[in-house]
Write an enzyme that holds these catalytic residues in place. Structure first.
Site, PDB file in Angstrom:
ATOM      1  N   THR A 130      -1.959  12.466   6.635  1.00 15.55           N
ATOM      2  CA  THR A 130      -2.962  12.624   5.112  1.00 15.55           C
ATOM      3  C   THR A 130      -3.993  13.812   5.467  1.00 15.55           C
ATOM      4  O   THR A 130      -4.658  13.668   4.520  1.00 15.55           O
ATOM      5  CB  THR A 130      -3.276  11.123   5.014  1.00 15.55           C
ATOM      6  OG1 THR A 130      -4.191  10.727   5.959  1.00 15.55           O
ATOM      7  CG2 THR A 130      -2.210  10.386   4.586  1.00 15.55           C
ATOM      8  N   GLY A 183       2.829  10.180  11.896  1.00 12.38           N
ATOM      9  CA  GLY A 183       2.616  11.511  12.142  1.00 12.38           C
ATOM     10  C   GLY A 183       2.609  11.577  13.487  1.00 12.38           C
ATOM     11  O   GLY A 183       1.375  11.343  14.132  1.00 12.38           O
ATOM     12  N   HIS A 184       3.616  12.056  14.135  1.00 15.52           N
ATOM     13  CA  HIS A 184       3.612  12.198  15.668  1.00 15.52           C
ATOM     14  C   HIS A 184       3.536  13.777  15.966  1.00 15.52           C
ATOM     15  O   HIS A 184       4.471  14.495  15.520  1.00 15.52           O
ATOM     16  CB  HIS A 184       4.671  11.319  16.406  1.00 15.52           C
ATOM     17  CG  HIS A 184       4.734  10.028  15.997  1.00 15.52           C
ATOM     18  ND1 HIS A 184       5.605   9.192  16.739  1.00 15.52           N
ATOM     19  CD2 HIS A 184       3.948   9.036  15.306  1.00 15.52           C
ATOM     20  CE1 HIS A 184       5.449   7.779  16.120  1.00 15.52           C
ATOM     21  NE2 HIS A 184       4.235   7.978  15.559  1.00 15.52           N
ATOM     22  N   LYS A 224       1.133   8.806  20.743  1.00 23.08           N
ATOM     23  CA  LYS A 224       2.735   8.442  21.083  1.00 23.08           C
ATOM     24  C   LYS A 224       3.884   9.432  21.046  1.00 23.08           C
ATOM     25  O   LYS A 224       4.729   9.467  21.859  1.00 23.08           O
ATOM     26  CB  LYS A 224       3.129   7.412  20.204  1.00 23.08           C
ATOM     27  CG  LYS A 224       2.442   5.992  20.075  1.00 23.08           C
ATOM     28  CD  LYS A 224       2.811   4.939  18.908  1.00 23.08           C
ATOM     29  CE  LYS A 224       2.360   5.628  17.638  1.00 23.08           C
ATOM     30  NZ  LYS A 224       1.022   5.712  17.445  1.00 23.08           N
ATOM     31  N   GLY A 225       3.268  10.588  20.162  1.00 22.38           N
ATOM     32  CA  GLY A 225       4.404  11.513  20.098  1.00 22.38           C
ATOM     33  C   GLY A 225       4.343  12.349  21.490  1.00 22.38           C
ATOM     34  O   GLY A 225       5.300  12.687  21.798  1.00 22.38           O
ATOM     35  N   ASP A 282      -1.976   6.670  16.076  1.00 22.35           N
ATOM     36  CA  ASP A 282      -2.641   7.935  16.597  1.00 22.35           C
ATOM     37  C   ASP A 282      -2.997   8.035  17.968  1.00 22.35           C
ATOM     38  O   ASP A 282      -4.183   8.744  18.165  1.00 22.35           O
ATOM     39  CB  ASP A 282      -3.454   8.458  15.463  1.00 22.35           C
ATOM     40  CG  ASP A 282      -3.073   8.517  14.209  1.00 22.35           C
ATOM     41  OD1 ASP A 282      -2.032   8.617  14.158  1.00 22.35           O
ATOM     42  OD2 ASP A 282      -3.817   8.342  13.164  1.00 22.35           O
ATOM     43  N   GLN A 323       2.774   3.746  14.329  1.00 18.35           N
ATOM     44  CA  GLN A 323       1.589   2.974  14.304  1.00 18.35           C
ATOM     45  C   GLN A 323       1.143   2.366  15.372  1.00 18.35           C
ATOM     46  O   GLN A 323       1.286   2.815  16.482  1.00 18.35           O
ATOM     47  CB  GLN A 323       1.736   2.138  13.019  1.00 18.35           C
ATOM     48  CG  GLN A 323       1.900   2.425  11.559  1.00 18.35           C
ATOM     49  CD  GLN A 323       3.281   2.844  11.272  1.00 18.35           C
ATOM     50  OE1 GLN A 323       4.221   2.108  11.508  1.00 18.35           O
ATOM     51  NE2 GLN A 323       3.383   4.234  10.918  1.00 18.35           N
ATOM     52  N   THR A 381      -1.160   5.323   3.303  1.00 15.90           N
ATOM     53  CA  THR A 381      -0.742   6.836   3.417  1.00 15.90           C
ATOM     54  C   THR A 381      -0.085   7.225   2.114  1.00 15.90           C
ATOM     55  O   THR A 381       0.178   8.402   1.994  1.00 15.90           O
ATOM     56  CB  THR A 381       0.330   7.069   4.372  1.00 15.90           C
ATOM     57  OG1 THR A 381       1.298   6.354   4.410  1.00 15.90           O
ATOM     58  CG2 THR A 381      -0.537   6.953   5.838  1.00 15.90           C
TER      59      THR A 381
HETATM   60  P1  GDP Z   1       0.523   9.465  17.592  1.00 16.34           P
HETATM   61  O1  GDP Z   1       0.709   9.135  15.917  1.00 16.34           O
HETATM   62  O2  GDP Z   1       0.236   8.141  18.112  1.00 16.34           O
HETATM   63  O3  GDP Z   1       1.665  10.346  17.796  1.00 16.34           O
HETATM   64  O4  GDP Z   1      -0.700  10.396  17.525  1.00 16.34           O
HETATM   65  P2  GDP Z   1      -1.017  11.839  16.623  1.00 16.34           P
HETATM   66  O5  GDP Z   1      -0.136  12.955  16.933  1.00 16.34           O
HETATM   67  O6  GDP Z   1      -1.112  11.273  15.234  1.00 16.34           O
HETATM   68  O7  GDP Z   1      -2.425  12.169  17.142  1.00 16.34           O
HETATM   69  C1  GDP Z   1      -2.827  12.355  18.227  1.00 16.34           C
HETATM   70  C2  GDP Z   1      -3.238  13.754  18.415  1.00 16.34           C
HETATM   71  O8  GDP Z   1      -4.076  13.960  19.649  1.00 16.34           O
HETATM   72  C3  GDP Z   1      -2.547  14.877  18.344  1.00 16.34           C
HETATM   73  O9  GDP Z   1      -3.276  15.936  17.577  1.00 16.34           O
HETATM   74  C4  GDP Z   1      -2.258  15.330  19.672  1.00 16.34           C
HETATM   75  O10 GDP Z   1      -1.684  16.535  19.783  1.00 16.34           O
HETATM   76  C5  GDP Z   1      -3.572  14.975  20.263  1.00 16.34           C
HETATM   77  N1  GDP Z   1      -3.504  14.574  21.884  1.00 16.34           N
HETATM   78  C6  GDP Z   1      -2.456  13.592  22.282  1.00 16.34           C
HETATM   79  N2  GDP Z   1      -2.827  13.456  23.599  1.00 16.34           N
HETATM   80  C7  GDP Z   1      -4.047  14.308  23.712  1.00 16.34           C
HETATM   81  C8  GDP Z   1      -4.989  14.230  25.121  1.00 16.34           C
HETATM   82  O11 GDP Z   1      -4.537  13.877  25.821  1.00 16.34           O
HETATM   83  N3  GDP Z   1      -5.890  15.159  24.743  1.00 16.34           N
HETATM   84  C9  GDP Z   1      -6.328  15.922  23.756  1.00 16.34           C
HETATM   85  N4  GDP Z   1      -7.240  16.407  23.574  1.00 16.34           N
HETATM   86  N5  GDP Z   1      -5.242  15.722  22.714  1.00 16.34           N
HETATM   87  C10 GDP Z   1      -4.322  14.902  22.554  1.00 16.34           C
HETATM   88  P1  IMO Z   2       1.062   6.829  13.689  1.00 16.65           P
HETATM   89  O1  IMO Z   2       2.731   6.316  13.916  1.00 16.65           O
HETATM   90  C1  IMO Z   2      -2.671   5.649  11.916  1.00 16.65           C
HETATM   91  C2  IMO Z   2      -2.488   3.323   8.320  1.00 16.65           C
HETATM   92  C3  IMO Z   2      -2.988   3.494   7.176  1.00 16.65           C
HETATM   93  C4  IMO Z   2      -3.516   2.439   6.403  1.00 16.65           C
HETATM   94  C5  IMO Z   2      -2.673   1.214   6.714  1.00 16.65           C
HETATM   95  C6  IMO Z   2      -1.474   0.965   5.757  1.00 16.65           C
HETATM   96  O2  IMO Z   2       0.889   8.306  13.399  1.00 16.65           O
HETATM   97  O3  IMO Z   2       0.267   6.402  14.600  1.00 16.65           O
HETATM   98  P2  IMO Z   2       0.716   2.511   5.011  1.00 16.65           P
HETATM   99  O4  IMO Z   2       0.945   3.878   4.573  1.00 16.65           O
HETATM  100  O5  IMO Z   2       1.469   2.020   6.258  1.00 16.65           O
HETATM  101  O6  IMO Z   2       0.985   1.127   4.273  1.00 16.65           O
HETATM  102  O7  IMO Z   2      -1.018   2.285   5.311  1.00 16.65           O
HETATM  103  O8  IMO Z   2      -2.013   1.678   8.107  1.00 16.65           O
HETATM  104  N1  IMO Z   2      -1.460   3.860   9.030  1.00 16.65           N
HETATM  105  C7  IMO Z   2      -1.570   4.770  10.338  1.00 16.65           C
HETATM  106  N2  IMO Z   2      -2.989   4.874  10.862  1.00 16.65           N
HETATM  107  N3  IMO Z   2      -1.218   6.245  12.386  1.00 16.65           N
HETATM  108  C8  IMO Z   2      -0.277   5.913  11.625  1.00 16.65           C
HETATM  109  O9  IMO Z   2       0.802   6.051  12.214  1.00 16.65           O
HETATM  110  C9  IMO Z   2      -0.350   5.256  10.422  1.00 16.65           C
HETATM  111  N4  IMO Z   2       0.726   4.403   9.515  1.00 16.65           N
HETATM  112  C10 IMO Z   2      -0.160   3.745   8.727  1.00 16.65           C
HETATM  113  O10 IMO Z   2      -3.891   4.560   7.214  1.00 16.65           O
HETATM  114  O11 IMO Z   2      -4.767   2.146   7.038  1.00 16.65           O
HETATM  115 MG    MG Z   3      -0.009   9.878  14.001  1.00 18.94          MG
END
Ligand code: GDP
Ligand code: IMO
Ligand code: MG
Length: 420
Positions: free
Chosen positions: A296, A40-41, A16-17, A13, A219, A126
C-alpha cells in the site's frame, strides 16, 4: 524430507520474501498457505527488485510453487503477477488450489466501505477484500477457484450468492450488482488460469515424503486472527499450524519451524504497539529501513525490538530457529534497546496480553545496549561488529532459540548463515 515452515514473528514485513528466496535454493517446492495479495514480499537480486503478492517467493529460484487452499486469490492480481514474472524471463511452474477462495470485486468494495464506516476505529486494512472474502468462506457464501473454471458452477454460485450481496449493497446504498459482468469477467480469468489449477492437497501429499517443501507464511503472528492483536489483525492464520489447514498437510510432516524477526519492530495500520517510537528514533528506523509498505506504500510505524511479543510468537508458532533481518538498519545508533517486559498498572509482566485494553496500557521495560556501525552487507558472522554480535546473542539467549540466519541487507547474498 518433509516440510519446513517460515512464519513472520511480528506484524508482517519482517523480510519473509528475502529469506524464503534465499532458502528456496535448498528446496524443491515453495507453498503459500494463507493470506492473499495483502502480502507484499520483496526480493532483491542484483539490484533488481521483485514484489510478490501471491506467487511464492521461491519462483525466483525457478522452483515449483504452489498456492494452497487456505489462500484467498484475486485472479486479476495473480494474472498480473504471472505476466510480470514472464516479462522478467520467469515462467512459473505454478499450481493453484481449486479449493482456494476467490476475492471478488464486491469483497474489495465491502472492505473499503466497512473501513470507512469504522471511521477512527478502522483496522487500516490493505483494502484488498481479504476480510470479506474469508468472511464469505466461513459463512459458506464463497466462490472457489474451481468454480471459475466451470461455467455451470459459477452461474449456480452467483445465482445463490448475489441476491444476498445485493441486499447488503442496498443497505449500504451502493447500487445494483451486474451479475452478467461478474460472470463474464471471472470466467475469463478462469480460462487464463485453468492450466495452473489443480488439487494441491493430493499433489503436496504425494511429494512431501520425497521432496523438500518450504511453506512461506504471509503477514505475522501478531496479525494472526487467533493469536494477534484482535480485532486489529488480518483474517487468516499465519501461525505455523496454519499449514495444516491451509495446505492440507499433517502436523507430523512438519520438521522445522523458522521464525523471521526484524531487528526492530514495525507495524502498518492501526492497533497497539507497545514499543512504538514516535520521535527521532522512529523516524530514523523508518527512513534507514525504508519502512514503506510493499502493498500500500503506507509509512510503517517503527520502534525497538519487543522481546515479550517475540517470545510469545515463537511459542505459538513452535519456532526452532530465528532469522534476524535488517540488522544493518541499526548501524550508526549509539544505543539500541530491547523490550524485556511490560509495566502495566504498576506491575511488571512478561506475557503478551490477550486483552487489547491491557496491551494499550503496557509501557515497555527496556534493556539498553551499545550500538554499532557497519553491519551492512556483511556475509560472515566474524565480520559483524562486536556489538551487533552481542545483540544477536542477547536475543537468542533471551528467547532460548538459536538465531541461525542474520540478514544485513536486502540483496539475496547479504546474508549470514550460522552453524548450530
Ligand atoms: P515481507 O513481507 O516479510 O516479505 O517483507 P517486505 O518485503 O514487505 O519488507 C521487508 C523490506 O526490507 C523489503 O524492502 C526488503 O527488501 C528489505 N529487507 C529485507 N531484509 C533486509 C535486510 O537485512 N536489510 C535491509 N536493509 N533491508 C532488508
Ligand atoms: P506481509 O506478508 C504487514 C495488516 C494491514 C492491517 C491488517 C488487516 O507483506 O508481511 P487486511 O488487508 O489483511 O485485512 O489488513 O493487517 N497487514 C499487513 N501488514 N504486512 C503484511 O503482509 C500485511 N497484510 C496485512 O496493514 O493492519
Ligand atoms: Mg510485506
Amino acid at each position: 524430507m518433509a516440510g519446513v515452515v517460515i512464519t513472520g514473528l511480528q506484524w508482517g514485513d519482517e523480510g519473509k520474501g528475502k529469506i524464503t528466496d534465499y532458502l528456496s535454493n535448498y528446496f524443491d517446492c515453495i507453498v503459500r498457505y494463507q493470506g492473499g495479495d495483502n502480502a507484499g514480499h520483496t526480493v532483491v537480486i542484483k539490484n533488481k527488485k521483485y514484489k510478490l503478492h501471491l506467487v511464492p517467493s521461491g519462483v525466483l529460484q525457478n522452483k515449483k510453487v504452489v498456492i494452497g487452499n487456505g489462500v484467498v486469490v484475486n485472479p486479476s492480481v495473480l494474472l498480473d503477477e504471472i505476466k510480470m514474472l514472464s516479462e522478467n524471463g520467469i515462467n512459473p511452474d505454478l499450481m493453484v488450489s481449486d479449493r482456494a477462495h476467490v476475492i471478488m470485486e464486491y469483497h474489495r468494495i465491502l472492505d473499503g466501505i466497512e473501513e470507512e464506516m469504522l471511521g477512527k476505529k478502522k483496522i487500516g486494512t490493505t483494502k484488498r477484500g481479504i476480510g470479506p472474502c474469508y468472511t464469505d468462506k466461513v459463512s459458506r457464501y464463497g466462490i472457489r477457484i474451481g468454480d471459475i473454471i466451470d461455467e455451470e458452477n459459477l452461474r449456480e454460485k452467483l445465482d445463490r450468492i448475489i441476491p444476498v450481496k445485493q441486499k447488503i449493497f442496498d443497505a449500504y446504498g451502493i447500487g445494483k450488482i451486474n451479475v452478467e459482468k461478474i460472470f463474464e469477467e471471472y470466467i475469463s480469468y478462469g480460462e487464463k488460469l485453468r492450466k495452473y489449477v489443480g488439487d494441491t492437497i493430493y499433489y503436496l501429499n504425494s511429494i512431501i515424503d520425497e521432496k523438500e517443501v518450504l511453506f512461506e507464511g504471509a503477514q505475522g503472528i501478531l496479525l494472526d486472527i487467533d493469536y494477534g492483536t484482535y480485532p486489529y489483525t488480518t483474517s487468516s492464520n499465519p501461525v505455523s499450524g496454519g499449514v495444516c489447514t491451509g495446505a492440507g498437510i499433517s502436523p507430523k510432516k512438519i520438521k522445522k519451524s523458522i521464525g523471521i524477526a526484524k531487528a526492530y519492530t514495525t507495524r502498518v495500520g492501526m492497533g497497539a504497539m507497545p514499543t512504538e517510537e514516535k520521535g527521532k528514533i522512529g523516524d530514523f528506523l523508518a527512513e534507514k529501513g525504508n519502512e514503506y509498505g510493499t502493498t500500500t506504500g503506507r509509512k510503517r510505524r517503527c520502534g525497538w525490538l519487543d522481546l515479550v511479543a517475540l517470545k510469545y510468537s515463537c511459542m505459538v508458532s513452535g519456532i526452532d530457529e530465528v532469522a534476524l533481518t535488517k540488522v544493518d538498519v541499526l548501524d550508526g545508533l549509539k544505543e539500541v534497546k530491547v523490550c524485556t517486559g511490560y509495566e502495566v498498572d504498576g506491575e511488571i509482566i512478561d506475557r503478551f496480553p490477550s486483552s487489547l485494553k491491557t496491551l494499550e496500557k503496557c509501557k515497555p521495560v527496556y534493556e539498553s545496549m551499545e550500538g554499532w556501525d557497519r553491519a551492512r552487507g556483511k556475509k560472515r558472522y566474524e565480520e559483524l561488529p562486536l556489538n551487533a554480535r552481542k545483540y544477536v546473542d542477547y536475543i537468542s539467549d533471551w528467547l532460548k532459540i538459536p538465531v541461525t540466519i542474520i540478514s544485513t541487507g536486502m540483496e539475496r547474498n547479504e546474508t549470514i548463515i550460522l552453524e548450530t
